[in-house]
Design a protein around this motif. Structure first.
Motif, PDB file in Angstrom:
ATOM      1  N   LYS A 109       0.787  -1.217   0.000  1.00 59.97           N
ATOM      2  CA  LYS A 109       0.000   0.000   0.000  1.00 59.97           C
ATOM      3  C   LYS A 109       0.823   1.273   0.000  1.00 59.97           C
ATOM      4  N   THR A 110       1.964   1.264   0.603  1.00 58.12           N
ATOM      5  CA  THR A 110       2.746   2.479   0.738  1.00 58.12           C
ATOM      6  C   THR A 110       4.194   2.185   0.416  1.00 58.12           C
ATOM      7  N   THR A 111       4.843   3.063  -0.325  1.00 57.09           N
ATOM      8  CA  THR A 111       6.254   2.885  -0.610  1.00 57.09           C
ATOM      9  C   THR A 111       7.051   3.971   0.080  1.00 57.09           C
ATOM     10  N   ASN A 151       5.337   7.694  -0.015  1.00 59.61           N
ATOM     11  CA  ASN A 151       4.147   7.648  -0.848  1.00 59.61           C
ATOM     12  C   ASN A 151       3.001   7.128   0.007  1.00 59.61           C
ATOM     13  N   VAL A 152       2.082   8.007   0.314  1.00 63.91           N
ATOM     14  CA  VAL A 152       1.073   7.723   1.327  1.00 63.91           C
ATOM     15  C   VAL A 152       0.211   6.523   0.950  1.00 63.91           C
ATOM     16  N   GLY A 153      -0.103   6.372  -0.332  1.00 66.04           N
ATOM     17  CA  GLY A 153      -0.897   5.218  -0.753  1.00 66.04           C
ATOM     18  C   GLY A 153      -2.210   5.132  -0.008  1.00 66.04           C
ATOM     19  N   ASN A 154      -2.542   3.947   0.461  1.00 70.67           N
ATOM     20  CA  ASN A 154      -3.781   3.730   1.208  1.00 70.67           C
ATOM     21  C   ASN A 154      -3.475   3.465   2.673  1.00 70.67           C
ATOM     22  N   ASP A 155      -2.680   4.307   3.281  1.00 76.77           N
ATOM     23  CA  ASP A 155      -2.350   4.153   4.692  1.00 76.77           C
ATOM     24  C   ASP A 155      -3.634   4.117   5.511  1.00 76.77           C
ATOM     25  N   LEU A 156      -3.867   2.992   6.186  1.00 72.79           N
ATOM     26  CA  LEU A 156      -5.128   2.800   6.885  1.00 72.79           C
ATOM     27  C   LEU A 156      -5.347   3.814   7.994  1.00 72.79           C
ATOM     28  N   MET A 157      -4.253   4.280   8.611  1.00 76.19           N
ATOM     29  CA  MET A 157      -4.364   5.154   9.769  1.00 76.19           C
ATOM     30  C   MET A 157      -4.995   6.506   9.440  1.00 76.19           C
ATOM     31  N   VAL A 158      -4.915   6.927   8.202  1.00 74.75           N
ATOM     32  CA  VAL A 158      -5.315   8.286   7.880  1.00 74.75           C
ATOM     33  C   VAL A 158      -6.626   8.349   7.096  1.00 74.75           C
ATOM     34  N   LYS A 159      -7.298   7.209   6.900  1.00 79.36           N
ATOM     35  CA  LYS A 159      -8.553   7.222   6.177  1.00 79.36           C
ATOM     36  C   LYS A 159      -9.569   8.110   6.907  1.00 79.36           C
ATOM     37  N   GLY A 160     -10.140   9.058   6.168  1.00 80.72           N
ATOM     38  CA  GLY A 160     -11.086   9.981   6.757  1.00 80.72           C
ATOM     39  C   GLY A 160     -10.424  11.076   7.567  1.00 80.72           C
ATOM     40  N   GLY A 161      -9.085  11.114   7.574  1.00 81.90           N
ATOM     41  CA  GLY A 161      -8.361  12.091   8.371  1.00 81.90           C
ATOM     42  C   GLY A 161      -7.919  13.290   7.553  1.00 81.90           C
ATOM     43  N   THR A 162      -6.898  13.986   8.063  1.00 82.84           N
ATOM     44  CA  THR A 162      -6.405  15.215   7.451  1.00 82.84           C
ATOM     45  C   THR A 162      -4.902  15.109   7.210  1.00 82.84           C
ATOM     46  N   VAL A 163      -4.332  16.176   6.661  1.00 84.78           N
ATOM     47  CA  VAL A 163      -2.894  16.216   6.440  1.00 84.78           C
ATOM     48  C   VAL A 163      -2.143  16.066   7.760  1.00 84.78           C
ATOM     49  N   ILE A 177      -3.606  13.584  -0.681  1.00 86.02           N
ATOM     50  CA  ILE A 177      -2.144  13.580  -0.683  1.00 86.02           C
ATOM     51  C   ILE A 177      -1.612  12.389  -1.464  1.00 86.02           C
ATOM     52  N   GLU A 178      -0.614  12.630  -2.299  1.00 87.23           N
ATOM     53  CA  GLU A 178       0.066  11.555  -3.014  1.00 87.23           C
ATOM     54  C   GLU A 178       1.301  11.087  -2.243  1.00 87.23           C
ATOM     55  N   LYS A 179       2.111  12.047  -1.756  1.00 84.88           N
ATOM     56  CA  LYS A 179       3.324  11.679  -1.038  1.00 84.88           C
ATOM     57  C   LYS A 179       3.806  12.852  -0.201  1.00 84.88           C
ATOM     58  N   VAL A 180       4.729  12.548   0.719  1.00 81.84           N
ATOM     59  CA  VAL A 180       5.347  13.557   1.573  1.00 81.84           C
ATOM     60  C   VAL A 180       6.858  13.406   1.478  1.00 81.84           C
ATOM     61  N   GLU A 181       7.550  14.508   1.180  1.00 78.73           N
ATOM     62  CA  GLU A 181       9.008  14.517   1.128  1.00 78.73           C
ATOM     63  C   GLU A 181       9.541  15.083   2.446  1.00 78.73           C
ATOM     64  N   VAL A 182      10.418  14.319   3.091  1.00 80.63           N
ATOM     65  CA  VAL A 182      11.059  14.755   4.331  1.00 80.63           C
ATOM     66  C   VAL A 182      12.508  15.104   3.996  1.00 80.63           C
ATOM     67  N   ILE A 183      12.835  16.401   4.069  1.00 81.48           N
ATOM     68  CA  ILE A 183      14.163  16.890   3.689  1.00 81.48           C
ATOM     69  C   ILE A 183      14.826  17.454   4.939  1.00 81.48           C
ATOM     70  N   LEU A 191       9.320  19.944   5.000  1.00 82.74           N
ATOM     71  CA  LEU A 191       8.336  18.914   4.679  1.00 82.74           C
ATOM     72  C   LEU A 191       7.564  19.396   3.459  1.00 82.74           C
ATOM     73  N   ASN A 192       7.616  18.624   2.389  1.00 88.53           N
ATOM     74  CA  ASN A 192       6.943  18.991   1.145  1.00 88.53           C
ATOM     75  C   ASN A 192       5.794  18.020   0.897  1.00 88.53           C
ATOM     76  N   ILE A 193       4.571  18.531   0.938  1.00 87.78           N
ATOM     77  CA  ILE A 193       3.366  17.719   0.773  1.00 87.78           C
ATOM     78  C   ILE A 193       2.921  17.797  -0.683  1.00 87.78           C
ATOM     79  N   ILE A 194       2.944  16.663  -1.380  1.00 86.56           N
ATOM     80  CA  ILE A 194       2.583  16.616  -2.798  1.00 86.56           C
ATOM     81  C   ILE A 194       1.145  16.131  -2.925  1.00 86.56           C
ATOM     82  N   LEU A 195       0.279  16.956  -3.526  1.00 85.18           N
ATOM     83  CA  LEU A 195      -1.116  16.586  -3.718  1.00 85.18           C
ATOM     84  C   LEU A 195      -1.281  15.745  -4.979  1.00 85.18           C
ATOM     85  N   LYS A 196      -2.350  14.970  -5.016  1.00 84.15           N
ATOM     86  CA  LYS A 196      -2.593  14.080  -6.136  1.00 84.15           C
ATOM     87  C   LYS A 196      -2.955  14.861  -7.391  1.00 84.15           C
ATOM     88  N   LYS A 197      -2.421  14.385  -8.507  1.00 85.05           N
ATOM     89  CA  LYS A 197      -2.784  14.899  -9.820  1.00 85.05           C
ATOM     90  C   LYS A 197      -2.879  13.681 -10.735  1.00 85.05           C
TER      91      LYS A 197
END
Length: 818
Positions: free
Chosen positions: A127-129, A140-152, A204-210, A226-232
């Motif tokens: 689910k997540t890479t 890559n957030v994928g279908n992380d179960l913990m955040v379903k219905g949640g927020t950033v 959200i598609e993925k989060v970059e931790v720099i 922290l760079n939050i990449i939205l889905k496109k």
């Protein structure tokens, strides 16, 4: 036209069509099959992309992706094709001018990891890479179960090395001086913590931790980026995902991602609406002291928060493929929220012998409205040479926040009722322009250069009325203008197993902080150089090491500089400091990566030195409420802070049905500096903030596939205790739990999660100010939550892996890859 001529033309047309049909033959499809594996481990690669193209024509004519066994099965017309087999972070495997006249099995196709991608390691899961590089990690957030219905905020709190406290403030490796970007651009939200709670996790598609950014990135954020990449959407045709959720305490949400892609353009949109209730609570028990440290009296303060919010978040965008080397993307974003927050404060007063005296009740009824509009544009031109490109970006936004509050103050020992009415109106405009140029020089070297202009204006109009009369001590209009122009250049080279990247950034800052009510105008101009250097060495195919250096800045903004705040409590008041100077950080990071078949180990040792660091100091104001002193908390500049620490991340898959991810961080803070001020008695007071503190936190996530293909995910976090010059924070343990089951032939997913299983997620503080007070406080922003969600996908496979998206501002375009 003569009749015979018409007949002749019709005959010629018919004859030509028959000849053409005879030459081409009937369009009967043939079946092309095969199997894609990883070259080293021989494991199948799920979601690898197979593309069929006619020679000398860049437009694909057919294609597909591999299944869980790495297999593909694609129908094409007979002909001669170039066939590309691709997977993120792997070298392209290609068949040139392959003649396919009948159904063909291409056999086993092995892909090799691309060593040029700056020592990148990709850990694939269902689910997540996690893409781990020596200079950053990409989740890559994928279908992380913990955040379903949640927020950033919920997403970030499940990312290793990242913590989100009970008020929504984000920290990285225990350092809250973090720059948060959305699609590579700083959010124009006035309150970033509230904005992160508004955007749905499903967008959200993925989060970059720099952790140690290079000169390419904005110099803001001493603790990292922290760079939050939205889905496109990027898949051909029409496809999308819809998610509905409900929960307790009362919690509803509906969101969707939809895109339509053709050969010439891509239309995409993310839409989300939510209604949330977030009950919270707080206690503060205080012993007030005389100058000789004897007890004067006691006050126990209890708060109960009832928060309700309704929010909409949506964007529309179109990506135009002008030609095969040029693309232009335009996106319109709109956010709107309404909130009601009732803060019930109960203060019980006791005398020196802890004998109950009376109770004071303060009820703060707050109504807030926020509206945000943004237009973003992105232009990318790729030149003939691979990696040679020009990127131009622009972002133009406006934000309006309006908060009103009515505070009712009563005491059971008097008939008096006091009414405080507050109005806080904030408007912000932000314009951002950026250009980046990347030029590969050959022989493993690369040159980069760019410009960035960030121009913003924030006006805060704050007013307090006491029983209908304006209180001048808490009424002001603060105008904050910021103009930052920056240029940078970078040069990278790769020689055998050694890589180096050198960068230099120059930023010119022009900042106005004007208090219009008091005619206090303050301008600060400064310019600074921000160098960076990265060195990496590939020890072997499965291990690499690196060392990096960068210089960063933290500019005080918003609540930190605004001297006027809310009056929820009349004895504990926060006031900003408009005279704060920026803090500068020098950061060194040493990293190491090691891979085994089922285990990946990544560790870092880091040292940060920050000058003029921000520190919160508490002091007596000189005013009293029925004999109880009013305590002011305000940020100040201290001399120096040294932060050292190490962290490691483990990704372990002992079995196909069990995956473990662990993160541990230990750090030591040493603060040096004195705070000198003149108190209300005109006496000079010196507070010594010299302090050495150690702390640690750890997080472990376990995901197990149960019988009947039910996924079970558990997340546990412990934040260790930490001391400071005026007290300490105590250790806190928290856990989350989630279950998921695919339905409707994998087109739907049903998920259930519990956030804060033990209702223990709090901030617990002890404060000790000799001759003033001793206090103990617990603050819980949001109590335990239960959420049930349903996901439906159409024309889109579950966890479909796609090519990496076009990169936006600061997202890492031009990453040196040797």
């Amino acid at each position: 036209m003569p009749k015979k001529l018409k007949q002749l033309l019709a005959f010629v047309f018919l004859f030509t069509s028959l000849i053409n049909f005879a030459q081409q033959g009937p369009k009967l499809k043939i079946k092309i099959t095969g199997n894609v594996i990883e070259k080293v481990s021989k494991q199948p690669l799920e979601y690898a992309t197979i593309t069929f193209l006619y020679p000398n024509n860049p437009k694909p004519v057919a294609g597909g992706i591999t299944n869980a066994k790495g297999e593909f099965d694609i129908d094409v017309n007979p002909g001669i094709y170039d066939i590309k087999i691709e997977f993120i972070s792997f070298k392209l495997n290609e068949f040139k001018q392959k003649s396919l006249q009948a159904s063909t099995n291409l056999g086993q196709i092995a892909l090799e990891e691309d060593a040029n991608q700056l020592n990148e390691v990709v850990i694939r899961s269902e689910k997540t890479t996690v893409e781990i590089k020596l200079d950053k990690k990409v989740y890559n957030v994928g279908n992380d179960l913990m955040v379903k219905g949640g927020t950033v905020s919920d997403v970030l709190d499940n990312i290793p090395s990242v913590s989100v406290d009970v008020e929504g403030n984000v920290s990285l490796r225990g350092n809250d001086n973090v720059k948060v970007l959305i699609d590579g651009k700083p959010s124009n939200a006035i309150n970033i913590a509230e904005a992160l709670r508004l955007i749905p996790a499903d967008a959200i598609e993925k989060v970059e931790v720099i952790t140690n950014p290079s000169a390419r990135y904005d110099a803001e954020g001493g603790g990292g980026i922290l760079n939050i990449i939205l889905k496109k959407g990027k898949n051909l045709g029409l496809n999308g995902t819809f998610i509905a959720s409900t929960g307790y305490p009362e919690n509803y949400g509906l969101s969707g991602t939809l895109n339509y892609k053709s050969k010439n353009f891509n239309l995409f949109t993310n839409q989300g609406y939510n209604y949330r209730s977030s009950p919270g609570n707080m206690i503060t028990n205080t012993e007030y002291l005389n100058s000789d440290n004897s007890i004067r009296n006691y006050v126990n303060e209890n708060r109960e928060n009832e928060r309700f919010s309704k929010g909409y978040n949506g964007n529309f965008g179109i990506e135009l493929y002008i030609d095969k080397t040029t693309s232009w993307t335009n996106t319109f974003n709109y956010r709107k929220s309404n909130g009601d927050d009732t803060d019930n404060v109960f203060q019980k007063y006791y005398d020196v012998n802890y004998v109950y005296d009376y109770t004071r009740t303060r009820i703060n009824v707050e109504d807030s409205k926020s509206e945000n509009v943004e237009f973003a544009t992105n232009f990318i031109k790729n030149f003939k040479k691979d990696g040679h490109k020009l990127t131009i970006d622009g972002s133009f936004s406006a934000n309006d926040d309006n908060t009103t509050a009515l505070v009712t103050d009563t005491a059971n020992n008097t008939a008096d009722i006091k009414l405080d009415n507050t109005l806080n109106h904030q408007t912000q405009n932000r314009n951002l322009l950026q250009a980046d140029y990347v030029l590969p020089l050959g022989n493993g070297s690369q040159f980069e250069a760019g410009y960035r202009g960030d121009f913003s204006k924030l006006v805060t109009d704050y007013k307090v009325e006491n029983d209908g009369v304006i209180n001048p001590n808490f009424t002001n209009t603060l105008e904050y203008k910021e103009k930052v122009n920056a240029i940078y250049t970078q040069y990278g080279l790769k020689v055998n197993k050694f890589s180096a990247l050198f960068g230099l950034r120059w930023e010119d800052s022009n900042i106005d902080i004007n208090q219009l009510a008091t005619n206090d105008f303050n301008n600060k101009k400064y310019n600074n150089f921000f160098p960076s250097a990265f060195f990496t060495y590939e020890i072997s195919d499965k291990s690499s090491t690196s060392i990096s250096y960068s210089r960063r800045i933290q500019r005080p903004r918003g609540r930190m500089i605004n001297p006027f705040s809310n009056l929820s409590s009349n004895i504990n008041i926060f006031m900003g400091n408009p005279d704060l100077d920026p803090a500068f950080t020098d950061a060194i990071d040493l990293g190491y990566i090691k891979r085994w078949d089922k285990l990946t180990f990544n560790t870092s040792l880091y040292v940060n030195k920050t000058s003029d660091v921000f520190q919160f100091a508490r002091r007596e104001s000189g005013d009293f409420v029925n004999g109880t002193p009013i305590i002011i908390s305000s940020p100040i500049n201290l001399a120096t802070e040294y932060r050292t620490g190490f962290e490691f991340t483990l990704n372990y898959s002992p079995y196909k049905w069990w995956k473990l991810n662990g993160n541990f961080n230990f750090f030591r803070n040493q603060t040096q500096g004195n705070y000198v001020y003149t108190d209300f008695n005109n006496v000079e007071i010196t507070q010594n903030f010299d302090n050495t503190a150690t702390s640690w936190f750890t997080r472990i996530t376990s995901k197990v596939t149960l019988p009947y293909k039910i996924d079970w995910q558990t997340n546990a976090t412990y934040n260790g205790p930490q001391s400071n010059a005026q007290g300490k924070s105590l250790g806190v343990f928290a856990a989350n739990l989630a279950f998921s089951k695919d339905v409707m032939k994998d087109k739907g997913t049903l998920s259930f999660n519990i956030s804060d299983v033990f209702n223990s997620r709090k901030r617990i503080m002890e404060t000790n100010l000799p001759g003033i007070l001793n206090s103990y406080s617990e603050m819980q922003w949001r109590e335990r939550q239960f959420t049930l969600s349903f996901t439906y996908r159409f024309n889109k496979q579950k966890n479909e892996r796609e090519k990496q998206p076009k990169r936006n501002m600061n997202e890492g375009e031009g990453d040196f890859q040797g």
